[in-house]
Design an enzyme around this catalytic site. Structure first.
Site, mmCIF file in Angstrom:
data_model
loop_
_atom_site.group_PDB
_atom_site.id
_atom_site.type_symbol
_atom_site.label_atom_id
_atom_site.label_comp_id
_atom_site.label_asym_id
_atom_site.label_seq_id
_atom_site.Cartn_x
_atom_site.Cartn_y
_atom_site.Cartn_z
ATOM 1 N N GLU A 115 0.841 -1.207 0.000
ATOM 2 C CA GLU A 115 0.000 0.000 0.000
ATOM 3 C C GLU A 115 0.874 1.254 0.000
ATOM 4 O OE1 GLU A 115 -0.528 2.196 2.693
ATOM 5 O OE2 GLU A 115 1.002 1.212 3.915
ATOM 6 N N ARG B 172 -1.091 7.568 2.474
ATOM 7 C CA ARG B 172 -0.521 8.444 3.495
ATOM 8 C C ARG B 172 -1.536 8.615 4.605
ATOM 9 N NH1 ARG B 172 0.025 13.417 -0.189
ATOM 10 N NH2 ARG B 172 -1.883 12.397 -0.838
ATOM 11 N N GLU B 173 -1.063 8.568 5.842
ATOM 12 C CA GLU B 173 -1.975 8.830 6.954
ATOM 13 C C GLU B 173 -2.538 10.222 6.790
ATOM 14 O OE1 GLU B 173 -0.762 8.093 10.987
ATOM 15 O OE2 GLU B 173 0.484 6.426 10.343
ATOM 16 N N LYS C 185 7.705 -1.245 -2.786
ATOM 17 C CA LYS C 185 7.233 -0.579 -1.570
ATOM 18 C C LYS C 185 8.399 0.037 -0.782
ATOM 19 C CE LYS C 185 5.120 0.546 2.118
ATOM 20 N NZ LYS C 185 4.029 1.445 2.311
ATOM 21 N N ASN D 113 9.370 4.280 -0.449
ATOM 22 C CA ASN D 113 9.487 5.010 0.817
ATOM 23 C C ASN D 113 10.913 5.500 1.040
ATOM 24 O OD1 ASN D 113 6.836 4.942 1.503
ATOM 25 N ND2 ASN D 113 7.033 3.528 3.211
ATOM 26 N N PHE E 189 7.632 16.412 -1.793
ATOM 27 C CA PHE E 189 8.646 15.960 -0.835
ATOM 28 C C PHE E 189 9.938 16.774 -0.893
ATOM 29 C CE2 PHE E 189 6.814 12.429 1.464
ATOM 30 C CZ PHE E 189 5.617 12.343 0.783
ATOM 31 N N GLY F 272 8.926 11.723 10.124
ATOM 32 C CA GLY F 272 8.623 10.816 11.239
ATOM 33 C C GLY F 272 7.528 9.877 10.792
ATOM 34 N N CYS G 157 6.148 4.838 9.099
ATOM 35 C CA CYS G 157 6.597 4.185 7.864
ATOM 36 C C CYS G 157 8.042 4.501 7.471
ATOM 37 C CB CYS G 157 5.670 4.569 6.728
ATOM 38 S SG CYS G 157 3.960 4.202 7.128
ATOM 39 N N LYS H 222 2.712 14.639 11.541
ATOM 40 C CA LYS H 222 2.267 15.525 10.461
ATOM 41 C C LYS H 222 0.814 15.883 10.760
ATOM 42 C CE LYS H 222 0.595 12.083 7.221
ATOM 43 N NZ LYS H 222 0.621 11.608 5.859
HETATM 44 C C1 UGA Z 1 4.303 7.419 3.797
HETATM 45 C C2 UGA Z 1 4.240 7.426 2.262
HETATM 46 O O1 UGA Z 1 4.081 8.756 1.789
HETATM 47 C C3 UGA Z 1 3.086 6.559 1.753
HETATM 48 O O2 UGA Z 1 3.122 6.478 0.348
HETATM 49 C C4 UGA Z 1 3.249 5.139 2.342
HETATM 50 O O3 UGA Z 1 2.165 4.302 1.972
HETATM 51 C C5 UGA Z 1 3.276 5.226 3.855
HETATM 52 O O4 UGA Z 1 4.385 6.066 4.250
HETATM 53 C C6 UGA Z 1 3.456 3.831 4.394
HETATM 54 O O5 UGA Z 1 4.474 3.202 4.107
HETATM 55 O O6 UGA Z 1 2.509 3.310 5.011
HETATM 56 P P1 UGA Z 1 3.014 8.716 5.748
HETATM 57 O O7 UGA Z 1 4.046 8.134 6.656
HETATM 58 O O8 UGA Z 1 1.578 8.620 6.133
HETATM 59 O O9 UGA Z 1 3.123 8.037 4.281
HETATM 60 O O10 UGA Z 1 3.319 10.250 5.620
HETATM 61 P P2 UGA Z 1 3.939 11.274 4.561
HETATM 62 O O11 UGA Z 1 2.882 12.219 4.169
HETATM 63 O O12 UGA Z 1 4.658 10.590 3.482
HETATM 64 O O13 UGA Z 1 4.967 12.058 5.498
HETATM 65 C C7 UGA Z 1 6.024 11.388 6.196
HETATM 66 C C8 UGA Z 1 6.889 12.367 6.939
HETATM 67 O O14 UGA Z 1 7.667 13.121 6.019
HETATM 68 C C9 UGA Z 1 6.139 13.400 7.789
HETATM 69 O O15 UGA Z 1 6.790 13.516 9.037
HETATM 70 C C10 UGA Z 1 6.249 14.690 7.002
HETATM 71 O O16 UGA Z 1 6.223 15.839 7.813
HETATM 72 C C11 UGA Z 1 7.599 14.505 6.341
HETATM 73 N N1 UGA Z 1 7.753 15.290 5.078
HETATM 74 C C12 UGA Z 1 6.992 14.996 4.000
HETATM 75 C C13 UGA Z 1 8.694 16.299 5.026
HETATM 76 O O17 UGA Z 1 9.416 16.579 6.007
HETATM 77 N N2 UGA Z 1 8.850 17.004 3.854
HETATM 78 C C14 UGA Z 1 8.100 16.739 2.775
HETATM 79 O O18 UGA Z 1 8.312 17.428 1.728
HETATM 80 C C15 UGA Z 1 7.148 15.711 2.830
#
Ligand code: UGA
Length: 433
Positions: A149, A152-153, A202, A206, A247, A255, A258, A318
């Site tokens: 999957e 994103r949360e 996957k 990530n 990103f 954090g 994932c 987030k």
């Molecule tokens: C992430 C992936 O984006 C999903 O595709 C994947 O399915 C999921 O992990 C998983 O393996 O289950 P998620 O952990 O929900 O999703 O959150 P993200 O929106 O990707 O953000 C992750 C972290 O990166 C957050 O702490 C966010 O603040 C940080 N982030 C994100 C940044 O610091 N800069 C960015 O430009 C984007």
């Protein structure tokens, strides 16, 4: 189609609910009976925008049910999904005990040949081993399909319907076609692959996204030293379609449940094949340092923060989630408490989870004003809308010393300067602090 989904954690619940919503008859299974009771009353054990409405709708329309009885659920279904957790072991590797246990139970419950779909993130090669194990334990023929999957949360439901791809990997062409058919209604491009490729896609996805974040954070740190502005640099880089703007948001690192877990697991997997994944190890190291950037900066302003009121705005990793797993806030609060600061924290929904970690060593509030009042500095951790709306005037008026250390690049530097707020924003070569 009749589908059973094992595990009603984040992945399992979203999978089950959305499969029901496109017309399948879904039974979700969990060993936690309290959770099942909540779900049967249309109450979601996880915070995810839109999920409760979908649970309610699909229960009412009789396409969705929840139970603790795995055997019966497996027996009434044509396809079984496994979506249990694969948490991190101490050495960084993925803990496969839950998925093995679930697979054994499935094997013992089968009464006909079946297709088992694995949604959980598992090390490359695991699905093949699981397939062998299930086939040894049962009298029926089972084909495994890997269907990782990419949700994103906080925007999981939306992501299901507007995903970039659905990856489906298997050796069995018939099983592949069954799962393709199940997913057709989502109207998302489908990529059929080998079993191992699906597992790798996957982890690699990530790891690549985490790499983008650590890269932009290193550039941000260099911007500070050279006088450039990371906000302008990210924008300028992102306009190149080969790079893409997603990103590239600098800040206090990634954090959640994932990226930290999957990057650690992938370096560990590489190690088992005698491959030293230097790049990914650096990504992890950069992230760990980045999470503490604001505390480092604070200690250059106040060499001692003992007994000073320090405000922390945002605890979740987030916005739109109450999840604090591996959130920067946990490292930051630990560091502040170590320096004996008086920590006041705000989050609209994640206070309870943070309190489970820190108890009453931190004062928790769901109102920003209580946290800012008389504070000697504020650390901006999560980009909640409620936090974005704070004005320079508010910081100036409420705080004892208006010192704002911004880990998410939320505020306008000029506005802060005009109100005489000392403002540090990650990656800005011209911070006013
Ligand atoms: C992430 C992936 O984006 C999903 O595709 C994947 O399915 C999921 O992990 C998983 O393996 O289950 P998620 O952990 O929900 O999703 O959150 P993200 O929106 O990707 O953000 C992750 C972290 O990166 C957050 O702490 C966010 O603040 C940080 N982030 C994100 C940044 O610091 N800069 C960015 O430009 C984007």
């Amino acid at each position: 189609m009749k589908i059973t989904v094992i595990g009603t954690g984040y992945v399992g619940l979203v999978t089950g609910v959305t499969l029901a919503d496109i017309g399948h008859e879904v039974t979700c299974v969990d060993i936690n009976e309290a959770k099942i009771k909540l779900l049967n009353n249309s109450i979601s054990p996880i915070y995810e925008p839109g999920i409760e409405e979908l649970i309610k709708k699909n229960i009412e329309e009789k396409r969705l049910q929840f139970t603790s009885n795995l055997a019966t659920a497996v027996q009434i279904s044509e396809v079984v999904y496994i979506a249990v957790g694969t948490p991190q072991n101490e050495d960084g590797s993925a803990n496969l005990s839950f998925i093995k246990e679930a697979s054994k139970k499935v094997a013992h419950s089968l009464i006909k040949d079946s297709v088992v779909v694995v949604k959980s993130t598992v090390p490359i090669g695991t699905n093949r081993k699981l397939e062998k194990m299930i086939n040894q334990l049962s009298n029926y023929n089972v084909s495994i399909v890997s269907n990782p999957e990419f949700l994103r949360e906080g925007s999981a439901i939306e992501d299901v319907y507007s995903g970039d791809r659905i990856v489906i990997g298997s050796d069995d062409k018939n099983a592949l076609e069954i799962i393709v058919k199940i997913n057709k209604e989502f109207n998302v491009p489908i990529l059929k692959t080998e079993l191992e490729s699906a597992e790798m896609i996957k982890y690699a996805s990530n790891a690549f996204l985490a790499t983008k974040i650590s890269f932009i954070n290193e550039i941000a740190n260099l911007c500070e030293k050279t006088g450039a502005s990371i906000r302008e640099v990210s924008k300028g880089m992102g306009m190149d379609t080969r790079i893409g703007s997603a990103f590239l948001q600098a800040g206090i690192g990634y954090g959640g449940s994932c990226f930290p877990k999957d990057t650690a697991a992938l370096t560990q997997i590489a190690g088992t094949y005698s491959q030293d994944f230097h790049l990914l190890k650096s990504v992890i190291e950069v992230n760990q340092k980045q999470q503490l950037k604001l505390v480092e900066k604070l200690l250059t302003i106040y060499p001692s923060i003992e007994d000073r009121k320090i405000a922390v705005l945002g605890l979740a990793f987030k916005p739109e989630t109450d999840d604090i797993r591996d959130a920067a806030s946990t490292q930051i609060i630990k560091a502040l408490l170590k320096q004996k600061a008086d920590v006041y924290a705000y989050d609209p929904i994640a206070c309870e989870n943070s309190q489970k970690l820190f108890g009453d060593t931190v004062k928790y509030y769901d109102q920003i004003a209580d946290v800012l009042d008389n504070a000697e500095a504020v650390l901006i951790i999560t980009e909640w809308n409620s936090i974005k709306k704070i004005t320079a005037k508010q910081f100036k008026k409420s705080m004892k010393n208006p010192i704002v250390l911004d880990g998410r690049l939320l505020f306008d530097q000029e506005e802060m300067k005009n109100e005489s707020v000392s403002y540090y924003s990650i990656g800005e070569g011209r911070s006013y602090v």
